[in-house]
Design a protein around this motif. Structure first.
Motif, PDB file in Angstrom:
ATOM      1  N   SER A  29      -0.318  -3.142 -21.822  1.00  0.00           N
ATOM      2  CA  SER A  29       0.310  -2.688 -23.072  1.00  0.00           C
ATOM      3  C   SER A  29      -0.616  -2.861 -24.268  1.00  0.00           C
ATOM      4  O   SER A  29      -0.475  -2.169 -25.272  1.00  0.00           O
ATOM      5  N   LYS A  30      -1.567  -3.785 -24.178  1.00  0.00           N
ATOM      6  CA  LYS A  30      -2.501  -4.028 -25.283  1.00  0.00           C
ATOM      7  C   LYS A  30      -3.692  -3.088 -25.273  1.00  0.00           C
ATOM      8  O   LYS A  30      -4.463  -3.057 -26.242  1.00  0.00           O
ATOM      9  N   ILE A  31      -3.871  -2.345 -24.171  1.00  0.00           N
ATOM     10  CA  ILE A  31      -5.002  -1.405 -24.115  1.00  0.00           C
ATOM     11  C   ILE A  31      -4.489   0.033 -24.070  1.00  0.00           C
ATOM     12  O   ILE A  31      -5.067   0.909 -23.434  1.00  0.00           O
ATOM     13  N   ASP A  32      -3.368   0.229 -24.752  1.00  0.00           N
ATOM     14  CA  ASP A  32      -2.819   1.569 -25.020  1.00  0.00           C
ATOM     15  C   ASP A  32      -2.231   2.275 -23.812  1.00  0.00           C
ATOM     16  O   ASP A  32      -2.193   3.507 -23.772  1.00  0.00           O
ATOM     17  N   PHE A  33      -1.792   1.511 -22.823  1.00  0.00           N
ATOM     18  CA  PHE A  33      -0.972   2.073 -21.741  1.00  0.00           C
ATOM     19  C   PHE A  33       0.463   1.589 -21.969  1.00  0.00           C
ATOM     20  O   PHE A  33       0.695   0.399 -22.193  1.00  0.00           O
ATOM     21  N   SER A  34       1.420   2.502 -21.892  1.00  0.00           N
ATOM     22  CA  SER A  34       2.806   2.082 -22.080  1.00  0.00           C
ATOM     23  C   SER A  34       3.409   1.521 -20.802  1.00  0.00           C
ATOM     24  O   SER A  34       4.373   0.757 -20.846  1.00  0.00           O
ATOM     25  N   GLY A  35       2.876   1.895 -19.653  1.00  0.00           N
ATOM     26  CA  GLY A  35       3.432   1.403 -18.397  1.00  0.00           C
ATOM     27  C   GLY A  35       2.535   1.724 -17.221  1.00  0.00           C
ATOM     28  O   GLY A  35       1.454   2.302 -17.372  1.00  0.00           O
ATOM     29  N   ILE A  36       3.005   1.340 -16.047  1.00  0.00           N
ATOM     30  CA  ILE A  36       2.248   1.536 -14.804  1.00  0.00           C
ATOM     31  C   ILE A  36       3.122   2.318 -13.838  1.00  0.00           C
ATOM     32  O   ILE A  36       4.237   1.899 -13.515  1.00  0.00           O
ATOM     33  N   TYR A  37       2.634   3.448 -13.386  1.00  0.00           N
ATOM     34  CA  TYR A  37       3.311   4.264 -12.379  1.00  0.00           C
ATOM     35  C   TYR A  37       2.628   4.024 -11.035  1.00  0.00           C
ATOM     36  O   TYR A  37       1.411   4.210 -10.907  1.00  0.00           O
ATOM     37  N   ILE A  38       3.402   3.629 -10.047  1.00  0.00           N
ATOM     38  CA  ILE A  38       2.880   3.427  -8.691  1.00  0.00           C
ATOM     39  C   ILE A  38       3.533   4.464  -7.787  1.00  0.00           C
ATOM     40  O   ILE A  38       4.746   4.440  -7.566  1.00  0.00           O
ATOM     41  N   LEU A  39       2.735   5.393  -7.274  1.00  0.00           N
ATOM     42  CA  LEU A  39       3.226   6.518  -6.497  1.00  0.00           C
ATOM     43  C   LEU A  39       3.010   6.244  -5.016  1.00  0.00           C
ATOM     44  O   LEU A  39       1.867   6.133  -4.552  1.00  0.00           O
ATOM     45  N   ILE A  40       4.091   6.139  -4.269  1.00  0.00           N
ATOM     46  CA  ILE A  40       4.032   5.758  -2.851  1.00  0.00           C
ATOM     47  C   ILE A  40       4.322   6.994  -2.003  1.00  0.00           C
ATOM     48  O   ILE A  40       5.423   7.539  -2.037  1.00  0.00           O
ATOM     49  N   ASP A  41       3.327   7.429  -1.256  1.00  0.00           N
ATOM     50  CA  ASP A  41       3.394   8.703  -0.540  1.00  0.00           C
ATOM     51  C   ASP A  41       2.746   8.544   0.833  1.00  0.00           C
ATOM     52  O   ASP A  41       2.026   7.577   1.092  1.00  0.00           O
ATOM     53  N   LYS A  42       3.029   9.499   1.720  1.00  0.00           N
ATOM     54  CA  LYS A  42       2.399   9.598   3.049  1.00  0.00           C
ATOM     55  C   LYS A  42       2.661   8.377   3.925  1.00  0.00           C
ATOM     56  O   LYS A  42       1.832   8.012   4.762  1.00  0.00           O
ATOM     57  N   VAL A  43       3.814   7.772   3.742  1.00  0.00           N
ATOM     58  CA  VAL A  43       4.175   6.601   4.553  1.00  0.00           C
ATOM     59  C   VAL A  43       4.222   6.960   6.030  1.00  0.00           C
ATOM     60  O   VAL A  43       3.743   6.212   6.890  1.00  0.00           O
ATOM     61  N   ASP A  44       4.783   8.132   6.344  1.00  0.00           N
ATOM     62  CA  ASP A  44       4.938   8.531   7.746  1.00  0.00           C
ATOM     63  C   ASP A  44       3.640   9.049   8.353  1.00  0.00           C
ATOM     64  O   ASP A  44       3.593   9.320   9.551  1.00  0.00           O
ATOM     65  N   GLU A  45       2.582   9.183   7.548  1.00  0.00           N
ATOM     66  CA  GLU A  45       1.306   9.667   8.070  1.00  0.00           C
ATOM     67  C   GLU A  45       0.335   8.533   8.376  1.00  0.00           C
ATOM     68  O   GLU A  45      -0.770   8.764   8.854  1.00  0.00           O
ATOM     69  N   ALA A  46       0.727   7.314   8.072  1.00  0.00           N
ATOM     70  CA  ALA A  46      -0.152   6.168   8.312  1.00  0.00           C
ATOM     71  C   ALA A  46      -0.315   5.911   9.806  1.00  0.00           C
ATOM     72  O   ALA A  46       0.607   6.145  10.598  1.00  0.00           O
ATOM     73  N   ASP A  47      -1.482   5.425  10.183  1.00  0.00           N
ATOM     74  CA  ASP A  47      -1.748   5.127  11.601  1.00  0.00           C
ATOM     75  C   ASP A  47      -0.757   4.114  12.148  1.00  0.00           C
ATOM     76  O   ASP A  47      -0.304   4.216  13.295  1.00  0.00           O
ATOM     77  N   ILE A  48      -0.383   3.139  11.330  1.00  0.00           N
ATOM     78  CA  ILE A  48       0.476   2.061  11.836  1.00  0.00           C
ATOM     79  C   ILE A  48       1.932   2.498  12.007  1.00  0.00           C
ATOM     80  O   ILE A  48       2.712   1.800  12.650  1.00  0.00           O
ATOM     81  N   THR A  49       2.305   3.630  11.402  1.00  0.00           N
ATOM     82  CA  THR A  49       3.687   4.083  11.575  1.00  0.00           C
ATOM     83  C   THR A  49       3.820   5.047  12.749  1.00  0.00           C
ATOM     84  O   THR A  49       4.935   5.296  13.211  1.00  0.00           O
TER      85      THR A  49
ATOM     86  N   GLY B 118       8.120  -2.333 -17.414  1.00  0.00           N
ATOM     87  CA  GLY B 118       6.800  -1.714 -17.536  1.00  0.00           C
ATOM     88  C   GLY B 118       6.292  -1.041 -16.284  1.00  0.00           C
ATOM     89  O   GLY B 118       5.220  -0.426 -16.310  1.00  0.00           O
ATOM     90  N   TYR B 119       7.045  -1.136 -15.169  1.00  0.00           N
ATOM     91  CA  TYR B 119       6.612  -0.548 -13.901  1.00  0.00           C
ATOM     92  C   TYR B 119       7.598   0.514 -13.427  1.00  0.00           C
ATOM     93  O   TYR B 119       8.816   0.377 -13.579  1.00  0.00           O
ATOM     94  N   SER B 120       7.055   1.559 -12.836  1.00  0.00           N
ATOM     95  CA  SER B 120       7.876   2.569 -12.160  1.00  0.00           C
ATOM     96  C   SER B 120       7.297   2.796 -10.767  1.00  0.00           C
ATOM     97  O   SER B 120       6.166   3.280 -10.633  1.00  0.00           O
ATOM     98  N   PHE B 121       8.048   2.396  -9.756  1.00  0.00           N
ATOM     99  CA  PHE B 121       7.671   2.667  -8.373  1.00  0.00           C
ATOM    100  C   PHE B 121       8.317   4.004  -7.991  1.00  0.00           C
ATOM    101  O   PHE B 121       9.544   4.125  -7.956  1.00  0.00           O
ATOM    102  N   LYS B 122       7.494   4.992  -7.723  1.00  0.00           N
ATOM    103  CA  LYS B 122       7.995   6.329  -7.383  1.00  0.00           C
ATOM    104  C   LYS B 122       7.680   6.594  -5.911  1.00  0.00           C
ATOM    105  O   LYS B 122       6.524   6.762  -5.535  1.00  0.00           O
ATOM    106  N   PHE B 123       8.729   6.636  -5.096  1.00  0.00           N
ATOM    107  CA  PHE B 123       8.593   6.814  -3.654  1.00  0.00           C
ATOM    108  C   PHE B 123       8.794   8.291  -3.296  1.00  0.00           C
ATOM    109  O   PHE B 123       9.773   8.910  -3.728  1.00  0.00           O
TER     110      PHE B 123
END
Length: 525
Positions: free
Chosen positions: A218-238, A263-268
């Motif tokens: 927030s002090k370096i001019d970012f309002s938040g953190i977006y974490i985009l979780i994708d391709k779960v079913d394409e992983a080798d371990i799944t 401050g966080y958004s987890f987008k699945f």
């Protein structure tokens, strides 16, 4: 003829259908079809909220993720992390939320350092405690990081330009040098001390560290953190398994404290087959979720916008580049066989184009024969992805798309009904048949089934052309619009399993006028 010359001849600057993977499409933002809920998925960067999108494979999950990345590049006020590579040294059942957070923290630290390297004046916004915490975090989380993980973390920073990442790329192979230079810019003591690098600042949990990092962000001019979780079913371990895919992300999805962290958004962006697992432990009352589905109009619009993007807006309908002998809309038949999957729409067109290049690469229009052959090839390929060859042989023995257990046991396989029931269950689990109601039996009504996947249905009848197959095995219910796979060549009266109303076959051929006059009721554009 070169591929580019072929597409130039059709009126395009390059191939509009080169890829089915949104990660490889550099013009995606020109033809992306925004779902109604897209603004909700993007959210408010000033007050980030977690969200889940469920969609079938090939349904546009990665395209949505890419567009969130695109929006974050434009807004420049969120740190956007693409978390879509899942490599762990432990069994999937043993993976905890800490295992995920450890990887995410590495990426976030590198994201912070990249920002400070890009705009060094922002270092002045951090107080001594912030800088010391950041230095300690670097020691702990990046001190022993491998070159592979480091490169993966750099690539995961979705809204930084290639130029911004050049700083790190030149230090691959000598990571510690690059990190030490970044730490020097912080103006904190880099000398080794006897103090454990996990100092007071890191005594808390990973969630505590995330909170501290959000404060720095927030002090370096970012309002938040977006974490985009994708391709779960394409992983080798799944291993292409819905249950294992669910297990992989379950620790994240169950942790409401994490998902609602300030401050966080987890987008699945998840395979829709994970929804039945999420229903057991998810908190839909607290975390917003959406299901992505496509209708014919949206799919036709997707193709249209893609054509426009590669033809300088001169071509906006696939029918503009085909010579087609039938009165049915070509977009309709493609969407029918794609079963409302955007990816499969593109795959069908790819196969059609490949056939045209075989038939006549100098043609300025795509021929009817290329269309029919391309669709036929697609159905064979798609069916082989759904079932193995032995299952397909079993289905071909049936010789029709409608059947009962009695019919299969007595007339087809000559076996016990329990043996047939196990086959029925297996086919049902594969999603290729469905129960369409009851029919009269000798003693009591019995369940009736039909093939529900059009690619499987077509492959059961390899001797039939596409036209012959559609004439004899397919109708759209005139009452509710449901797709009806039935043996229309054996009876002209059937009951729709959706609306329970009778539907009749007129017996009109695929290529005759009836298809044109009833186009809106058949395909509803």
């Amino acid at each position: 003829m070169d591929e580019i010359d072929f597409f130039n001849g059709l009126g395009f600057d390059s191939n509009p259908f080169a890829s089915t993977n949104a990660d490889d499409e550099d013009r995606l933002n020109q033809y992306f079809i925004r779902p109604k809920y897209f603004d909700s998925v993007w959210g408010n960067p000033e007050r980030p909220k977690s969200v889940i999108v469920f969609a079938p494979r090939g349904g546009g999950k990665t395209a949505q993720r890419k567009m969130i990345e695109f929006e974050s590049q434009r807004s420049k006020n969120v740190l956007c992390v693409n978390y879509s590579r899942f490599e762990f040294s432990k069994d999937i059942q043993s993976i905890t939320v800490s295992d995920h957070l450890r990887k995410l923290i590495q990426i976030i630290i590198i994201g912070i350092l990249t920002r400070l390297n890009e705009e060094p004046q922002l270092i002045g916004h951090l107080d001594s405690n912030d800088r010391q915490f950041l230095k300690n975090s670097i020691d702990v989380h990046l001190g022993q990081i491998s070159e592979y993980d480091f490169k993966d973390a750099i690539d995961s920073l979705s809204n930084y330009s290639d130029k911004a990442k050049e700083y790190w790329n030149k230090y691959l192979g000598k990571i510690s040098v690059g990190i030490n230079l970044a730490v020097l810019k912080l103006g904190v003591n880099t000398e080794n001390t006897n103090q454990d690098p996990i100092s007071e600042a890191l005594d808390g949990s990973y969630k505590y560290q995330l909170e501290k990092m959000q404060n720095i962000i927030s002090k370096i001019d970012f309002s938040g953190i977006y974490i985009l979780i994708d391709k779960v079913d394409e992983a080798d371990i799944t291993g292409n398994d819905a249950n294992l895919s669910s297990k992989l992300v379950e620790p994240l999805l169950k942790d409401l404290d994490l998902l609602e962290m300030n401050g966080y958004s987890f987008k699945f962006f998840l395979w829709d087959k994970l929804m039945r697992y999420y229903d057991k432990y998810g908190r839909k009352d607290r975390i917003k979720h959406h299901s992505l589905s496509w209708d014919n109009f949206s799919l036709k619009k997707m193709v249209s916008k893609r054509l426009e993007a590669y033809s300088n807006n001169r071509i906006n309908d696939f029918s503009d580049i085909v010579n087609y002998d039938f009165n049915i809309d070509i977009n309709s038949i493609i969407i029918l066989f794609a079963q409302k999957s955007p990816r499969d729409v593109i795959r069908i067109i790819q196969d059609i184009i490949a056939e045209q290049r075989e038939i006549n690469p100098y043609a300025r229009k795509i021929s009817s024969s290329a269309i029919m052959k391309g669709i036929d090839i697609f159905t064979q390929t798609k069916a082989s992805e759904i079932v193995d060859i032995s299952t397909l042989r079993e289905l071909r023995k049936i010789g029709q798309v409608e059947f009962t257990i009695n019919y299969l046991a007595n007339d087809v396989y000559k076996c016990k009904q329990d043996t047939v029931r196990s086959k029925i269950k297996r086919w049902s689990d594969l999603g290729i048949i469905e129960n369409i109601g009851k029919e009269k039996g000798r003693k009591k009504p019995v369940n009736k089934y039909c093939i529900s996947d059009i690619t499987i249905a077509k492959c059961i009848f390899p001797e039939l052309s596409i036209e012959e197959f559609l004439n004899s095995k397919y109708r759209k219910c005139p009452n509710c619009g449901a797709d009806l796979f039935r043996d229309w060549d054996k009876s002209d009266k059937k009951i729709c399993h959706i609306c329970s109303k009778e539907s009749k076959s007129t017996g009109t051929k695929f290529s005759e006028k009836m298809f044109d006059t009833q186009q809106k009721t058949l395909f509803d554009f």
